[in-house]
Write a protein that holds these residues in place. Structure first.
Motif, PDB file in Angstrom:
ATOM      1  N   MET A 170     -22.998 -48.440 -25.786  1.00  0.00           N
ATOM      2  CA  MET A 170     -23.936 -48.696 -26.889  1.00  0.00           C
ATOM      3  C   MET A 170     -23.975 -50.177 -27.237  1.00  0.00           C
ATOM      4  N   GLY A 171     -24.842 -50.520 -28.177  1.00  0.00           N
ATOM      5  CA  GLY A 171     -24.981 -51.915 -28.571  1.00  0.00           C
ATOM      6  C   GLY A 171     -26.403 -52.294 -28.916  1.00  0.00           C
ATOM      7  N   ARG A 172     -27.327 -51.345 -28.736  1.00  0.00           N
ATOM      8  CA  ARG A 172     -28.742 -51.580 -29.018  1.00  0.00           C
ATOM      9  C   ARG A 172     -29.225 -52.831 -28.282  1.00  0.00           C
ATOM     10  N   ASP A 173     -29.595 -53.896 -29.015  1.00  0.00           N
ATOM     11  CA  ASP A 173     -30.107 -55.103 -28.363  1.00  0.00           C
ATOM     12  C   ASP A 173     -29.055 -56.191 -28.232  1.00  0.00           C
ATOM     13  N   LYS A 193     -28.796 -57.262 -22.007  1.00  0.00           N
ATOM     14  CA  LYS A 193     -30.050 -57.963 -22.255  1.00  0.00           C
ATOM     15  C   LYS A 193     -29.883 -59.453 -21.979  1.00  0.00           C
ATOM     16  N   GLU A 194     -28.694 -59.970 -22.301  1.00  0.00           N
ATOM     17  CA  GLU A 194     -28.438 -61.400 -22.127  1.00  0.00           C
ATOM     18  C   GLU A 194     -28.343 -61.798 -20.654  1.00  0.00           C
ATOM     19  N   THR A 195     -27.771 -60.922 -19.831  1.00  0.00           N
ATOM     20  CA  THR A 195     -27.616 -61.251 -18.406  1.00  0.00           C
ATOM     21  C   THR A 195     -28.901 -60.992 -17.630  1.00  0.00           C
ATOM     22  N   ASN A 224     -30.442 -49.115 -23.260  1.00  0.00           N
ATOM     23  CA  ASN A 224     -31.831 -49.584 -23.294  1.00  0.00           C
ATOM     24  C   ASN A 224     -32.160 -50.605 -22.212  1.00  0.00           C
ATOM     25  N   ILE A 225     -31.291 -50.723 -21.214  1.00  0.00           N
ATOM     26  CA  ILE A 225     -31.560 -51.654 -20.112  1.00  0.00           C
ATOM     27  C   ILE A 225     -32.221 -50.930 -18.942  1.00  0.00           C
TER      28      ILE A 225
END
Length: 318
Positions: A170-173, A193-195, A224-225
């Protein structure tokens, strides 16, 4: 001087929220305030589900996960007329101060209430660690421990069966849970999202690990990736690893809060009441290098989370 203060938890629950509630109520009572609890977040404010609390109401909750006050999401709270109902309910009870515990949506609701005359202090309670103004949010490290424990167990069976395991965290965005757990568990690949995500590159890295003779591969993917089941199926086809996907899901939200989260929550709860004693509002509590501070809620929402330097460690460790 303010005489009555209420506390609520909103959005997704996080381990340590009860520790904040306890600290807020007992510190308020220590300084002569009347303390109130709002059930089910902003929904409870609108529905006037507000109860007076004493010391005994927050006994035996320090080590409990979740939130005794309950939590919910109320999209309609963005509407001023809905917020006015909440303000009217607080005014009828003579409550002019409110401590809100949650993530960015909770912060926005608190900021709007502050503009309507209620002194609000916001405390970051979310496992995602996605409030950029604070170094760590309450619940993050407990969720991290849960993720690490699960991934360690998956690694054991992954090694036994020469398997590639794709784990969704988990972690959303925000990728903090993924990168922290990935490093702590020795994951070969972390995708957030960052990578960014490039499926072909991920498969090439798995193939490279196979050529190096690795018996197993752990891939940690932030939610969500991508569809982790489809990714695992493709790895299964294009490598000699048996590949499986595991979604950790809401198991990361529950459980007994860690010592770190209990202490952080207690310190933040005390600071919130101390600020309200000074008749201050519209502020968000944060931690920086383990020191507690505060800033305007609006500034907390504007802050941008920098990509942690932990990402640079992965290539060196693998």
């Amino acid at each position: 001087m303010m005489k009555k203060v209420a506390v609520l938890t909103s959005g997704g629950d996080a381990p340590g929220m009860n520790a904040v509630i306890r600290a807020v109520v007992r510190t308020a009572l220590h300084y002569g305030f009347e303390a109130y609890g709002v059930h089910n977040g902003y929904k409870g404010l609108v529905e006037n589900d507000i109860v007076k609390m004493d010391r005994n109401d927050v006994g035996q909750i320090l080590n409990r996960g979740g939130t005794i006050l309950g939590s919910s999401r109320l999209p309609e709270f963005k509407q001023k007329e809905v917020r006015q109902i909440a303000v009217d309910n607080l005014n009828k009870l003579g409550i002019d101060a409110l401590v809100v515990i949650g993530g960015d949506g909770t912060y926005r609701g608190g900021m709007d209430l502050n503009k309507m005359g209620i002194n609000v202090i916001a405390i970051p309670g979310t496992i995602d660690n996605d409030i950029a103004s604070t170094e760590y949010t309450i619940g993050f490290f407990t969720a991290l421990d849960t993720a690490i424990d699960a991934i360690d167990k998956l690694r054991d069976t992954s090694f036994s069966h020469r398997r590639c395991t794709v784990v969704e965290v988990m972690g959303r965005d925000c990728g903090d849970l993924s990168i922290y757990s990935g490093i702590a568990c020795g994951a070969e690949i972390v995708v957030t999202k960052e990578t960014g995500f490039n499926k072909d590159q991920v498969i090439k890295k798995v193939q490279a690990a196979e050529q190096m003779g690795k018996r197993h591969v752990i891939i940690v993917v932030a939610e969500n990736i991508t569809d982790v089941s489809k990714l695992a199926a493709e790895i299964d086809k294009k490598t000699n690893y048996t590949s499986r996907a595991t979604v950790l899901g809401y198991i990361q939200r529950g459980g007994t809060p860690s010592s770190f989260d209990r202490i952080l929550a207690s310190k933040m709860g005390v600071r919130a009441i101390e600020l309200l004693r000074q008749n201050k509002g519209g502020l968000a509590i944060y931690t920086n290098s383990m020191e507690i501070g505060e800033c305007e809620i609006s500034e907390a929402l504007k802050a941008k989370d920098e990509i942690t330097d932990l990402y640079s460690y992965l290539p060196k460790l693998n």
